[in-house]
Scaffold this motif. Sequence first.
Motif, short mmCIF file in Angstrom:
data_model
loop_
_atom_site.label_atom_id
_atom_site.label_comp_id
_atom_site.label_asym_id
_atom_site.label_seq_id
_atom_site.Cartn_x
_atom_site.Cartn_y
_atom_site.Cartn_z
N ARG A 97 -4.06 9.81 -5.64
CA ARG A 97 -4.63 9.58 -4.30
C ARG A 97 -4.46 8.13 -3.85
O ARG A 97 -4.96 7.75 -2.80
CB ARG A 97 -6.12 9.95 -4.30
CG ARG A 97 -6.38 11.43 -4.48
CD ARG A 97 -7.85 11.76 -4.31
NE ARG A 97 -8.73 11.06 -5.24
CZ ARG A 97 -9.02 11.45 -6.48
NH1 ARG A 97 -8.48 12.57 -6.96
NH2 ARG A 97 -9.84 10.75 -7.24
N ALA A 98 -3.75 7.33 -4.63
CA ALA A 98 -3.48 5.93 -4.32
C ALA A 98 -4.77 5.12 -4.18
O ALA A 98 -4.85 4.19 -3.39
CB ALA A 98 -2.61 5.79 -3.08
N GLU A 99 -5.78 5.47 -4.98
CA GLU A 99 -7.05 4.74 -4.96
C GLU A 99 -7.03 3.56 -5.92
O GLU A 99 -7.88 2.68 -5.82
CB GLU A 99 -8.20 5.69 -5.31
CG GLU A 99 -8.43 6.76 -4.26
CD GLU A 99 -9.50 7.75 -4.66
OE1 GLU A 99 -10.10 7.62 -5.74
OE2 GLU A 99 -9.74 8.69 -3.87
N VAL A 100 -6.09 3.56 -6.85
CA VAL A 100 -5.95 2.47 -7.81
C VAL A 100 -4.47 2.12 -7.95
O VAL A 100 -3.60 2.93 -7.65
CB VAL A 100 -6.52 2.82 -9.20
CG1 VAL A 100 -8.01 3.07 -9.14
CG2 VAL A 100 -5.80 4.02 -9.80
N THR A 101 -4.22 0.92 -8.43
CA THR A 101 -2.85 0.48 -8.71
C THR A 101 -2.69 0.45 -10.22
O THR A 101 -3.31 -0.37 -10.90
CB THR A 101 -2.59 -0.92 -8.13
OG1 THR A 101 -2.87 -0.89 -6.73
CG2 THR A 101 -1.16 -1.34 -8.37
N ASN A 117 -9.73 11.32 -14.65
CA ASN A 117 -10.11 10.67 -13.39
C ASN A 117 -9.07 9.64 -12.97
O ASN A 117 -8.82 9.47 -11.77
CB ASN A 117 -11.48 10.01 -13.51
CG ASN A 117 -12.60 11.04 -13.62
OD1 ASN A 117 -12.48 12.15 -13.13
ND2 ASN A 117 -13.68 10.66 -14.27
N SER A 118 -8.47 8.98 -13.93
CA SER A 118 -7.44 7.98 -13.61
C SER A 118 -6.22 8.63 -12.96
O SER A 118 -5.67 8.09 -11.99
CB SER A 118 -6.99 7.24 -14.88
OG SER A 118 -8.06 6.51 -15.42
N GLY A 171 0.82 -1.21 0.00
CA GLY A 171 0.00 0.00 0.00
C GLY A 171 0.84 1.25 0.00
O GLY A 171 0.50 2.26 -0.63
N LYS A 179 -7.08 9.40 -9.35
CA LYS A 179 -7.12 8.19 -8.53
C LYS A 179 -5.72 7.64 -8.26
O LYS A 179 -5.43 7.14 -7.18
CB LYS A 179 -7.98 7.13 -9.21
CG LYS A 179 -9.46 7.44 -9.15
CD LYS A 179 -10.28 6.37 -9.84
CE LYS A 179 -11.76 6.70 -9.76
NZ LYS A 179 -12.59 5.67 -10.38
N LEU A 201 1.02 4.41 -2.63
CA LEU A 201 0.95 5.78 -2.12
C LEU A 201 2.16 6.58 -2.57
O LEU A 201 2.04 7.72 -3.05
CB LEU A 201 0.86 5.78 -0.59
CG LEU A 201 0.86 7.15 0.08
CD1 LEU A 201 -0.35 7.97 -0.34
CD2 LEU A 201 0.90 6.98 1.59
#
Length: 83
Positions: free
Chosen positions: A51-55, A44-45, A11, A48, A15
């Motif tokens: 913000r470390a919402e996706v890998t 949007n990608s 994680g 994200k 981040l």
Amino acid sequence: MCIIIIVTDYGEVVLKFGLKVKFEREKKGLSQSELAEIAGLNTNSIGKIERAEVTPGLKTIHAIANALQVPVEELVNPKKIDL
């Protein structure tokens, strides 16, 4: 100011990548939408990812690195972020 980031789990890798992308984008004076356009990605990608919402996958990482004109290694394994 300098931020030193020590990674202890996956994680934190995500981040750290997002922070580095945002840092490099802002350093170049680009908005998220401008970076997205240059990299051929969705705005949007980029948000994200930052913000470390996706890998992101390898293709996305490579596209972002090329758009920011930085080596992939600098984004995926930064030792520090100078602010």
